[in-house]
Write a protein that holds these residues in place. Structure first.
Motif, mmCIF file in Angstrom:
data_model
loop_
_atom_site.group_PDB
_atom_site.id
_atom_site.type_symbol
_atom_site.label_atom_id
_atom_site.label_comp_id
_atom_site.label_asym_id
_atom_site.label_seq_id
_atom_site.Cartn_x
_atom_site.Cartn_y
_atom_site.Cartn_z
ATOM 1 N N GLY A 37 13.183 42.574 -14.826
ATOM 2 C CA GLY A 37 12.611 43.777 -15.434
ATOM 3 C C GLY A 37 11.879 44.651 -14.440
ATOM 4 O O GLY A 37 11.976 44.473 -13.228
ATOM 5 N N GLY A 38 11.186 45.621 -14.961
ATOM 6 C CA GLY A 38 10.385 46.516 -14.133
ATOM 7 C C GLY A 38 11.208 47.616 -13.490
ATOM 8 O O GLY A 38 12.370 47.845 -13.824
ATOM 9 N N THR A 39 10.561 48.305 -12.557
ATOM 10 C CA THR A 39 11.224 49.425 -11.893
ATOM 11 C C THR A 39 12.388 48.954 -11.031
ATOM 12 O O THR A 39 13.350 49.686 -10.842
ATOM 13 C CB THR A 39 10.233 50.222 -11.032
ATOM 14 O OG1 THR A 39 9.641 49.338 -10.074
ATOM 15 C CG2 THR A 39 9.138 50.850 -11.886
ATOM 16 N N GLY A 40 12.306 47.740 -10.500
ATOM 17 C CA GLY A 40 13.407 47.202 -9.701
ATOM 18 C C GLY A 40 14.679 47.051 -10.519
ATOM 19 O O GLY A 40 15.773 47.314 -10.034
ATOM 20 N N ALA A 41 14.518 46.653 -11.769
ATOM 21 C CA ALA A 41 15.682 46.489 -12.649
ATOM 22 C C ALA A 41 16.309 47.838 -12.969
ATOM 23 O O ALA A 41 17.538 47.983 -12.945
ATOM 24 C CB ALA A 41 15.274 45.770 -13.927
ATOM 25 N N ALA A 42 15.489 48.813 -13.250
ATOM 26 C CA ALA A 42 15.998 50.149 -13.563
ATOM 27 C C ALA A 42 16.711 50.757 -12.358
ATOM 28 O O ALA A 42 17.781 51.357 -12.482
ATOM 29 C CB ALA A 42 14.858 51.057 -14.019
#
Length: 95
Positions: A37-42
């Motif tokens: 998750g988080g910005t890394g996932a996006a």
């Protein structure tokens, strides 16, 4: 000539299988990154889509401009080499 052609296609088949295995590893790495998750996932989801579109566009451009050539075996090898470079770059980045 027949044996050379068969050997070439057999080798291309092994290269395609190897590419599939490498792509499978990248899929696993991407899945883990997205699951976190988080910005890394996006960012990974955005990269995944944009890289696939770019890779396909590059091949389409090569096809219509005649850079792929016209020999089916040689063209197959070029396509495999193209995608293998993309997969390898992702595996290095993610691993």
């Amino acid at each position: 000539m027949y044996k050379w052609a068969y050997g070439g296609w057999a080798s291309a088949g092994i290269d395609a299988w190897t590419l599939g295995m490498e792509a499978s590893a990248v899929i696993g790495l991407r899945t883990m990154k997205m699951a976190a998750g988080g910005t890394g996932a996006a960012e990974e989801a955005r990269l995944m889509v944009s890289e696939k579109m770019q890779a396909a566009l590059e091949l389409q451009t090569a096809l219509v401009s005649g850079r792929l050539g016209g020999d089916p075996l040689a063209d197959t090898r070029k396509v495999l080499r193209h995608y293998r470079g993309k997969v390898k770059a992702n595996r290095t980045r993610l691993g």
